[in-house]
Design an enzyme around this catalytic site. Structure first.
Site, PDB file in Angstrom:
ATOM      1  N   SER A 181       0.824   2.442   4.663  1.00 40.85           N
ATOM      2  CA  SER A 181       0.165   1.245   4.251  1.00 40.85           C
ATOM      3  C   SER A 181      -0.502   0.739   5.639  1.00 40.85           C
ATOM      4  CB  SER A 181       1.166   0.183   3.805  1.00 40.85           C
ATOM      5  OG  SER A 181       0.755  -1.375   3.804  1.00 40.85           O
ATOM      6  N   TYR A 201       8.737  -4.630   5.099  1.00 38.77           N
ATOM      7  CA  TYR A 201       7.841  -3.740   4.515  1.00 38.77           C
ATOM      8  C   TYR A 201       7.140  -2.919   5.498  1.00 38.77           C
ATOM      9  CZ  TYR A 201       4.132  -1.854   1.281  1.00 38.77           C
ATOM     10  OH  TYR A 201       3.535  -0.889   1.072  1.00 38.77           O
TER      11      TYR A 201
END
Length: 338
Positions: A130, A155
C-alpha cells in the site's frame, strides 16, 4: 496457468480474476466474505465473475486465510502455478478501532499464504502492499527506494510488515515475490468505505460529505483498469536473484533475493476538491461540503513515482481522471438504480 486469487470477492480481486479468465488462465478465488462492508456487494462481484465468458475456468471457495490448516489443504490439492494475494483487512481509520482484525488477516493470513507458496511449488507470489507505507514522508513523489520506517496507522505498519515477511521467504526459500504499493484505487465495483463511494452516495442523497483536512488533500487516484494491468504485468515477470546487488547501498525495493517492490499508481496527484468537482459534474448534483480537520492515521498527500513498474512491465496508466470518474459514476447509478 492456474492462479490463486485471494480476496477474489474484493474490489481489485474481482477485476484481476476477470482479466486472468479473459486471457485463458484458470482461477481459483477465495474470500471469507466478512461484513467489514456490505457482503451483498461481494456476492454480486462473484456473480459477475460467474456470468463472464471465462466462468467455466473459475472456482470459488469461501475460506479465511487466517485458517492455516484450511489454506494449506487448498494449496496441496490445487498445486497453483502463481498466486495473487489481495486478501487483507483494509481501511486506515478502521485500524484505530479494531486492531485484532489486522493482526489476524494481514499478519497471520499473510504468513499462511507464504507458507502455502513455499511448500507447494508456487512459481511467483504477487501481493498487495500500500502507498500508506510511506507514512509521514514529505518528499514527493514517493519512490520505492525511500525509507518507509514511520507508518502513521496500524494498517500501514501491517503492509510494511508484509514486505519484510516476503523478503524473508525470498531470501530463505528462494520464493519469488513482488509487492505492489497501491495508490488510491477507484472505479466500478469499488469499496463502499472509500471516498468516491462515500461521496457519490451522499451527493445523490443530498447529505453532507465530510472533507477532511479542510479539503487540503491530494491523492494519486488510480483507475481500476490501470491497476489490473499492472498486477498482471507484474505477475507475468518473475523476479530473479540479483548477484550484483550492493549490500553497502541497501534498497528496500530490490534485493540479492528474488524480490521486488513497485509503486502502482497514476503518478498524477489530484486535489480532493477537484475530484469532488468531477464527481458532481458526472452525477449532476452539487455536494454539501462539510470541512473537517485531519483524521488520525491519514496523510495529506500521495504521489507515486511509477517509472520502475513501467520499466519492469511496460505497463503505463491510461485512464484519465475525467474518464475514470465518468465510468465510476455511470456504474454507481446503474448498480444502485439512482
Amino acid at each position: 496457468m492456474k492462479v490463486l486469487v485471494t480476496g477474489a470477492a474484493g474490489f481489485i480481486g474481482m477485476q484481476v480474476a476477470l482479466a486472468l479468465l479473459a486471457r485463458g488462465d484458470e482461477v481459483v478465488g477465495i474470500d471469507n466474505l466478512n461484513d467489514y462492508y456490505d457482503p451483498t456487494l461481494k456476492t454480486a462481484r462473484l456473480d459477475a465473475i460467474a456470468a463472464s465468458a471465462g466462468a467455466a475456468r473459475f472456482r470459488f471457495r469461501k475460506l479465511d486465510i487466517a485458517n492455516g490448516a484450511a489454506l494449506s489443504t487448498l494449496f496441496a490439492a490445487e498445486r497453483f502455478d502463481r498466486v495473487v494475494h489481495l486478501a487483507a483487512q483494509a481501511g486506515v481509520r478502521y485500524s484505530l478501532q479494531n486492531a485484532g482484525a489486522y493482526a489476524s488477516s494481514n499478519l497471520l493470513g499473510f504468513v499462511n499464504t507464504l507458507e502455502g507458496c513455499r511448500h507447494h511449488g508456487v512459481e511467483h507470489l504477487v501481493y498487495a502492499s500500500s502507498s500508506s507505507v510511506y507514512g509521514g514522508n514529505a518528499k514527493m513523489p514517493f519512490v520505492e527506494t525511500d525509507a518507509v520506517d514511520h507508518p502513521v496507522s496500524l494498517y500501514a505498519a501491517s503492509k510494511k510488515a508484509n514486505e519484510l515477511m516476503a523478503h524473508t521467504y525470498s531470501h530463505l526459500y528462494g520464493l519469488p515475490t513482488t509487492g505492489l504499493r497501491f495508490f488510491t484505487v477507484y472505479g466500478p465495483w469499488g469499496r463502499p468505505d472509500m471516498a468516491p463511494f462515500i461521496f457519490a452516495r451522499a451527493i445523490l442523497a443530498g447529505e453532507p460529505i465530510k472533507v477532511f483536512n479542510h479539503g487540503k488533500m491530494r491523492r494519486d487516484f488510480t483507475f481500476i483498469d490501470d491497476i489490473v494491468a499492472g498486477v498482471i504485468g507484474a505477475l507475468d515477470r518473475i523476479p530473479q536473484p540479483d548477484p550484483g546487488y550492493d549490500r553497502t547501498r541497501a534498497s528496500s525495493a530490490a534485493s540479492w533475493a528474488p524480490y521486488r517492490i513497485f509503486n502502482i499508481g497514476r503518478s498524477e496527484p489530484v486535489e480532493l476538491m477537484d475530484f469532488i468537482d468531477a464527481l458532481e459534474s458526472e452525477l449532476g448534483c452539487k455536494a454539501v461540503r462539510q470541512l473537517m480537520p485531519m483524521q488520525p492515521g491519514d496523510v495529506e498527500a500521495t504521489f507515486a513515482d511509477t517509472s520502475a513498474l513501467e520499466a519492469w512491465t511496460g505497463v503505463q496508466p491510461r485512464v484519465s481522471l475525467a474518464e475514470g470518474v465518468k465510468r465510476f459514476a455511470a456504474w454507481y447509478r446503474g448498480y444502485y438504480a439512482v
